[in-house]
Structure formats: structure tokens, C-alpha cells
Design a protein around this motif. Structure first.
Motif, short mmCIF file in Angstrom:
data_model
loop_
_atom_site.label_atom_id
_atom_site.label_comp_id
_atom_site.label_asym_id
_atom_site.label_seq_id
_atom_site.Cartn_x
_atom_site.Cartn_y
_atom_site.Cartn_z
N GLU A 1 0.86 -1.18 0.00
CA GLU A 1 0.00 0.00 0.00
C GLU A 1 0.90 1.23 0.00
O GLU A 1 1.64 1.47 0.95
CB GLU A 1 -0.90 0.00 1.24
N VAL A 2 0.85 1.99 -1.08
CA VAL A 2 1.72 3.16 -1.23
C VAL A 2 0.84 4.40 -1.41
O VAL A 2 0.00 4.45 -2.31
CB VAL A 2 2.66 3.01 -2.45
N MET A 3 1.03 5.39 -0.55
CA MET A 3 0.25 6.62 -0.63
C MET A 3 1.16 7.76 -1.09
O MET A 3 2.25 7.94 -0.53
CB MET A 3 -0.35 6.97 0.73
N TYR A 4 0.72 8.50 -2.09
CA TYR A 4 1.49 9.64 -2.60
C TYR A 4 0.52 10.82 -2.75
O TYR A 4 -0.45 10.73 -3.50
CB TYR A 4 2.12 9.30 -3.95
N LEU A 5 0.80 11.90 -2.06
CA LEU A 5 -0.06 13.07 -2.14
C LEU A 5 0.70 14.31 -1.70
O LEU A 5 1.81 14.23 -1.18
CB LEU A 5 -1.32 12.90 -1.30
N THR A 6 0.09 15.46 -1.93
CA THR A 6 0.68 16.72 -1.48
C THR A 6 0.23 17.01 -0.06
O THR A 6 -0.79 16.48 0.42
CB THR A 6 0.25 17.88 -2.38
N HIS B 1 -4.02 17.89 4.12
CA HIS B 1 -4.75 18.85 4.96
C HIS B 1 -6.23 18.88 4.60
O HIS B 1 -7.10 18.86 5.48
CB HIS B 1 -4.14 20.24 4.79
N GLU B 2 -6.53 18.93 3.32
CA GLU B 2 -7.93 18.99 2.88
C GLU B 2 -8.67 17.71 3.25
O GLU B 2 -9.83 17.76 3.69
CB GLU B 2 -7.99 19.22 1.37
N ASN B 3 -8.02 16.57 3.06
CA ASN B 3 -8.67 15.30 3.40
C ASN B 3 -8.93 15.20 4.90
O ASN B 3 -9.98 14.69 5.33
CB ASN B 3 -7.81 14.13 2.94
N PHE B 4 -7.97 15.67 5.69
CA PHE B 4 -8.15 15.65 7.14
C PHE B 4 -9.29 16.58 7.57
O PHE B 4 -10.15 16.21 8.38
CB PHE B 4 -6.85 16.06 7.83
N SER B 5 -9.31 17.78 7.02
CA SER B 5 -10.37 18.74 7.36
C SER B 5 -11.74 18.21 6.96
O SER B 5 -12.72 18.34 7.71
CB SER B 5 -10.10 20.08 6.65
N ARG B 6 -11.80 17.58 5.79
CA ARG B 6 -13.07 17.03 5.32
C ARG B 6 -13.52 15.87 6.21
O ARG B 6 -14.71 15.74 6.53
CB ARG B 6 -12.92 16.56 3.87
N ALA B 7 -12.56 15.04 6.61
CA ALA B 7 -12.89 13.90 7.47
C ALA B 7 -13.43 14.37 8.82
O ALA B 7 -14.40 13.80 9.35
CB ALA B 7 -11.66 13.02 7.67
N CYS B 8 -12.83 15.41 9.36
CA CYS B 8 -13.31 15.95 10.64
C CYS B 8 -14.71 16.55 10.49
O CYS B 8 -15.58 16.36 11.34
CB CYS B 8 -12.34 17.01 11.15
N GLN C 1 2.34 1.10 3.63
CA GLN C 1 3.74 0.74 3.86
C GLN C 1 4.69 1.89 3.51
O GLN C 1 5.77 2.00 4.07
CB GLN C 1 4.12 -0.49 3.02
N TYR C 2 4.25 2.73 2.58
CA TYR C 2 5.04 3.90 2.18
C TYR C 2 4.11 5.11 2.12
O TYR C 2 3.03 5.04 1.53
CB TYR C 2 5.67 3.70 0.79
N LEU C 3 4.56 6.21 2.71
CA LEU C 3 3.79 7.45 2.66
C LEU C 3 4.67 8.56 2.10
O LEU C 3 5.68 8.93 2.69
CB LEU C 3 3.29 7.85 4.04
N PHE C 4 4.30 9.07 0.92
CA PHE C 4 4.99 10.19 0.29
C PHE C 4 4.13 11.45 0.45
O PHE C 4 2.95 11.43 0.07
CB PHE C 4 5.19 9.95 -1.21
N ILE C 5 4.71 12.52 0.97
CA ILE C 5 3.99 13.79 1.05
C ILE C 5 4.88 14.90 0.49
O ILE C 5 5.97 15.14 1.01
CB ILE C 5 3.56 14.14 2.49
N GLU C 6 4.39 15.55 -0.55
CA GLU C 6 5.13 16.65 -1.18
C GLU C 6 4.73 18.00 -0.58
O GLU C 6 3.63 18.16 -0.05
CB GLU C 6 4.81 16.69 -2.68
N ASP C 7 5.63 18.97 -0.73
CA ASP C 7 5.35 20.37 -0.40
C ASP C 7 4.94 20.56 1.06
O ASP C 7 3.90 21.14 1.38
CB ASP C 7 4.25 20.94 -1.31
N ILE D 1 8.35 9.55 3.43
CA ILE D 1 9.20 10.39 2.59
C ILE D 1 8.51 11.74 2.39
O ILE D 1 7.36 11.79 1.93
CB ILE D 1 9.47 9.74 1.21
N PHE D 2 9.20 12.81 2.74
CA PHE D 2 8.66 14.16 2.59
C PHE D 2 9.50 14.95 1.59
O PHE D 2 10.68 14.64 1.36
CB PHE D 2 8.70 14.93 3.92
N SER D 3 8.90 16.00 1.03
CA SER D 3 9.68 16.98 0.28
C SER D 3 9.22 18.38 0.69
O SER D 3 8.08 18.58 1.10
CB SER D 3 9.50 16.80 -1.24
#
Length: 354
Positions: A76-81, A86-93, A109-115, A144-146
């Protein structure tokens, strides 16, 4: 040492690590990315690639993400900005779907977050990211962050800053002119083409020093000149750029919708649906607003494209955009992206160099 890409008639749409040009300052970042792809054990978690625009952060992250998906298709690999997180978290709340959000990001297993700089001053989202990191690190899952900014310039919660600082910080620098020119000479020689350094420099500047844009355009020119058995000269590049800028296509609704779908990371077809998922509501609102404000469409044209909406609902969307700062910011950023599309180098130089 730089390696020219193999001779081919079509470049890959997605970046790969073998195409990455290595500046001395980026060698460590490149080695770590290679290690992830090769499945080597990484002692640091998270990994943070940071540097200014055009330093290759996105290229590396996309390359690693793509190769990991190929090598470990069951992972399971997640890649997002960070914006999307932030938007997904706010919407979930807001919709009381926190457990769904939590399971989505804490079970990968892997979480990529850009910006990551986007999370500046977004305290609740930062706190949620701390919980997410704790859960993933407890299971030895890689994060992994950028970021375009170093950590010291980000306004992060002490807890989040501490956890990120315990990882490996990988500074990156933009490509130098020397590296780009060496790439040009080596690549052109593979095709038996001579080139003028001034021509290469002119094209590099025109592409905004973005290697992704530059490489596509450069390879097209090289292939065409190889077929014509001609050299790449400065007048050729300048006239090609001038002709392209004069003939570039105006903004269209198709380009606008593609840009919005990419920005919000939603399926393109959902933008034209009258009813649909709440997750695409803002994207549709911005699409309707810009269709009128940017493209000059009238109400009937908007109704034909966006599912026969009533005039009152269209007026409401304009009021909504005007009253919500986040949507105002989004539509301004999309305008900027559309402006950049107008200036993008032509990737089909066949006609321009005929």
C-alpha cells in the motif's frame, strides 16, 4: 559521470531515476533514492528531500514511487501533497469520518507527502501528521517528505519538528548550467548531432530551467535534426521558440478542466457531473467560476458543459468563490498554471523545424 539516455523515438511520460542528472550537492539524495528502489534497508525515517524549485525533488519522489509500485505491487503506497493531506483531514473531521481517514494513512507501507511547507501554521493537521508518523514508524513503514524550504524556515509544531529532525534531511540544489550543457553535448552525440552551446542555453532559459520540460523539447529537436542531418544552432532555436509563441493555442475548456483535475487530484469526468462526490465540489465550483471569468463563457455554455445547472446555482458558486479565501487562493493558483501552460515549450518541433 553523466550518461546520455538510450536512443529512442519517444520519451517516457513519467520521470525515472536513470534520467536524473546528478549535481555533486544532490549525490546523497540520489543514493538514498536509489537505495529505496533497490530495497536496501534505510536507517532513517522520515526522509526529507528539500531544496528550491527545479532542484529535482519531485523527479526523485515520483521515480521512487513509480519503481516501488512496480517492485512491490501488493504494498500500500500513498502519494499526495501536503495540501491534499490537509484537505482530506479537514473534510474527514467535518463529516465525522476520522476513522476512515486514519485507516487510510496509517495502514500504508510507504507514505509520500510533497510540499510540506503548505502545513505552515496548520496546527491541527500538523498534530494529526504526528499521530500518523507515530503509527507508521511503529510498524517500520517508510515516510518520505519533500519541501521547498529547510525545516528552520517552516512554522511547525515542536513535536512534528522533532520527529522530522530525527530523520535524514537531504538538501538539494538546482542543476547548474555546466551540468545541463554536458548533458546536451553527450545526448546530441548519441544521435550524431552537433550543437551550439548558446542554442542549448537559450532553450534551457526558455524552459524556465525546468529539466522535465527542457528534456522533452530538447530530445524532439535532437531527433529531428538527426533525421535532417543538421546541427542545432542558436538561430534555429530562437526562430522555433518565436514561431511557437506566436502559434500557441489559446486556453480551452479542455485544458482548464485538465489543469483543475490535476490541481485538486480528482477524476476529470467528475468535473462535468451535476451531482457527485463532495470531495470534488470545490473543484467543480472553481471550474465553473473560471469557465466564465477566464474563458468568458455565458450561462448557457456553462449549463451545457456542467450538467444543466440552474442560473441560481451558478450565481451561488460565484458568491461562494468570493466569500471563501481558500477558493480564491485556489482559483488564482490555477490561473497561474494556465498562464504557464501558454508559455510551456512546444514539445512537437517537427513543424517548427521543417
Amino acid at each position: 559521470m553523466l550518461k546520455a539516455p538510450p536512443k529512442q523515438n519517444k520519451t517516457d511520460k513519467e520521470p525515472s531515476l536513470r534520467e536524473f542528472l546528478i549535481e555533486p550537492e544532490n549525490q546523497l539524495a540520489y543514493n538514498i533514492a536509489s537505495g529505496l528502489i533497490e530495497g536496501k534497508e534505510v536507517q532513517y525515517n522520515p526522509l526529507v528531500f528539500y531544496g528550491p524549485e527545479n532542484s529535482g525533488k519531485t523527479h526523485l519522489l515520483h521515480s521512487v514511487h513509480k519503481e516501488i509500485q512496480k517492485k512491490y505491487p501488493d504494498s500500500e503506497v500513498m502519494y499526495l501533497t501536503a495540501k491534499k493531506f490537509h484537505e482530506n483531514f479537514s473534510r474527514a473531521c467535518h463529516h465525522k469520518e476520522y476513522s476512515i481517514f486514519r485507516n487510510t494513512y496509517r495502514e500504508c507501507q510507504y507514505l509520500f507527502i510533497e510540499d510540506m511547507e503548505y502545513l505552515t501554521n496548520k496546527i491541527k493537521t500538523q498534530q494529526e501528521l504526528i499521530f500518523t508518523m507515530n503509527a507508521l514508524q511503529a510498524k517500520s513503514c517508510q515516510i518520505i517528505f519533500s519541501s521547498s524550504l529547510p525545516l528552520r524556515l517552516l512554522s511547525l509544531e515542536a513535536g512534528l519538528l522533532s520527529r522530522i529532525s530525527n530523520g535524514l534531511l537531504l538538501p538539494m540544489q538546482p542543476l547548474s548550467k555546466k551540468t545541463v550543457l554536458e548533458y546536451c553535448r553527450k545526448t546530441a552525440s548519441v544521435y550524431g548531432v552537433n550543437g551550439d552551446s548558446e542554442a542549448f542555453e537559450s532553450l534551457w532559459e526558455h524552459c524556465g530551467k525546468s529539466f522535465g520540460n527542457f528534456q522533452k523539447t530538447f530530445l524532439h529537436i535532437v531527433i529531428i535534426m538527426s533525421q535532417k542531418k543538421q546541427s542545432i544552432s542558436l538561430p534555429l532555436v530562437q526562430s522555433s521558440i518565436k514561431m511557437y509563441m506566436e502559434q500557441r493555442n489559446p486556453c480551452t475548456i479542455e485544458k482548464l478542466l485538465e489543469c483543475i483535475a490535476e490541481y485538486y487530484q480528482v477524476p476529470l469526468e467528475t468535473l462535468k457531473e451535476k451531482n457527485g462526490k463532495q470531495s470534488s465540489a470545490n473543484a467543480k465550483s472553481v471550474a465553473i467560476f473560471l469557465a466564465k471569468d477566464l474563458l468568458g463563457m455565458d450561462v448557457k455554455q456553462i449549463q451545457e458543459i456542467f450538467g444543466k445547472r440552474s442560473e441560481s446555482s451558478i450565481r451561488y458558486i460565484f458568491q461562494k468563490i468570493a466569500s471563501e479565501p481558500s477558493l480564491q487562493s485556489d482559483q488564482q493558483k490555477i490561473r497561474q498554471r494556465m498562464d504557464l501552460l501558454k508559455q510551456e515549450p512546444n514539445t512537437n518541433f517537427k513543424e517548427l523545424t521543417a
